[in-house]
Design a protein around this motif. Structure first.
Motif, PDB file in Angstrom:
ATOM      1  N   THR A  68      16.232 -18.603  17.225  1.00 26.04           N
ATOM      2  CA  THR A  68      16.802 -19.530  18.101  1.00 26.04           C
ATOM      3  C   THR A  68      17.698 -20.559  17.607  1.00 26.04           C
ATOM      4  O   THR A  68      18.501 -21.023  18.501  1.00 26.04           O
ATOM      5  N   ALA A  69      17.682 -20.691  16.293  1.00 29.91           N
ATOM      6  CA  ALA A  69      18.940 -21.630  15.726  1.00 29.91           C
ATOM      7  C   ALA A  69      20.465 -20.858  15.642  1.00 29.91           C
ATOM      8  O   ALA A  69      21.360 -21.603  15.707  1.00 29.91           O
ATOM      9  N   GLY A  70      20.407 -19.597  16.036  1.00 32.54           N
ATOM     10  CA  GLY A  70      21.752 -19.095  16.090  1.00 32.54           C
ATOM     11  C   GLY A  70      21.921 -18.269  14.935  1.00 32.54           C
ATOM     12  O   GLY A  70      20.934 -17.838  13.959  1.00 32.54           O
ATOM     13  N   ASP A  71      23.275 -17.756  14.729  1.00 33.61           N
ATOM     14  CA  ASP A  71      23.536 -16.879  13.488  1.00 33.61           C
ATOM     15  C   ASP A  71      23.368 -17.840  12.361  1.00 33.61           C
ATOM     16  O   ASP A  71      24.336 -18.646  12.344  1.00 33.61           O
ATOM     17  N   LEU A  72      22.452 -17.475  11.382  1.00 34.03           N
ATOM     18  CA  LEU A  72      22.264 -18.257  10.366  1.00 34.03           C
ATOM     19  C   LEU A  72      22.955 -17.800   8.945  1.00 34.03           C
ATOM     20  O   LEU A  72      23.019 -18.481   7.949  1.00 34.03           O
TER      21      LEU A  72
END
Length: 279
Positions: free
Chosen positions: A42-46
């Motif tokens: 959910t935080a995006g591409d880490l």
């Protein structure tokens, strides 16, 4: 198979290290790695970001963040009992996890991480709101964080994304939506946690905007909204009279009816009132 995938199940880790959740620390652990990886996604591409995690406990979300490719994770844990379990994860992901024992309210993540920094955390219930307000109200903007992906009680999550006119609209909505985009990503039932809390929870994702939607001094806006919503059933001329002796003049200058109540006032008008009081 990576080192992370060879780690023992979290229930086994908790039993071996005696990590029963403590109510005094606001602890409720998520043991389902599929769920913790979903939170991480959910935080995006880490892969090109460092991550700040608060209250990792036995490391369920920590594992999810590393498995989803986080460049580096700084995990701050107050409970010393959890440190051996977290160090086992650090050993399985060499050079990618830093564990600090301490109070997240006292830690400056920029001393340990490189931008862009994303905050991802199943926040302890007893400090979650205080941390969020701190992250939303620095004097300078943009902030040190690019996004916040946070677990809250569902009621708190709904207050963060609420619109003017509803019962959930309040200080958190104004502060979150003034300089960021906020949305509820998904909800979780009590059964997703160990031990199960008495309330449902939700993951909120907040992306920092490049600039505030409306100009306003952060500290003054925080004082205005705190006073306004602490007495939300009162007219604003009464709720805010402690901020200035001529508060009605400031309300009118901001385009706000002095007899209005806080839940009907838009973010733009609150910002105008903060500017008037500052001047």
């Amino acid at each position: 198979m990576s080192g992370l995938e060879t780690l023992p199940p979290l229930r086994e880790v908790i039993a071996r290290h005696g990590l029963a959740a403590r109510k005094a620390l606001g602890q409720n652990f998520i043991l389902d790695l599929n769920l913790t990886r979903r939170i991480a996604r959910t935080a995006g591409d880490l892969s090109a970001s460092d991550v700040f995690e608060v209250g990792p406990g036995p490391g369920g979300l920590t594992r999810g963040l590393l498995m989803e490719g986080a460049r580096h994770v700084l995990a701050v844990e107050k409970d010393a009992r959890c440190l051996p379990a977290l160090e086992e994860i650090a050993a399985a992901a060499p050079g990618r996890l830093t564990v600090l024992q301490g109070d997240a309210l006292q830690v400056d993540p920029t001393r340990h991480l490189a931008p862009p920094i994303r905050v991802v955390a199943n926040l302890p219930y007893n400090v979650g709101t205080e941390l969020l307000v701190r992250w939303l109200t620095p004097a300078d903007w943009p902030p040190w964080w690019a996004s916040l992906t946070l677990m809250f009680q569902k009621e708190v999550a709904e207050r963060i994304v609420a619109r003017p006119g509803g019962r959930a609209y309040g200080r958190l909505a104004v502060l979150a939506q003034w300089r960021a985009e906020a949305r509820i990503a998904f909800a979780l039932p009590p059964a997703a946690f160990t031990p199960p809390p008495r309330v449902s929870s939700a993951v909120v994702h907040i992306e920092a905007l490049g600039a505030p939607r409306h100009p306003a001094p952060a500290a003054t806006l925080q004082r205005v909204t705190a006073a306004a919503f602490n007495q939300r059933r009162k007219m604003l001329r009464t709720a805010l009279k402690g901020l200035a002796p001529d508060i009605e003049t400031h309300l009118e200058a901001a385009g706000i009816d002095p007899t209005a109540r806080a839940e009907t006032v838009s973010i733009e008008r609150f910002c105008a009132l903060a500017r008037s009081l500052e001047e």
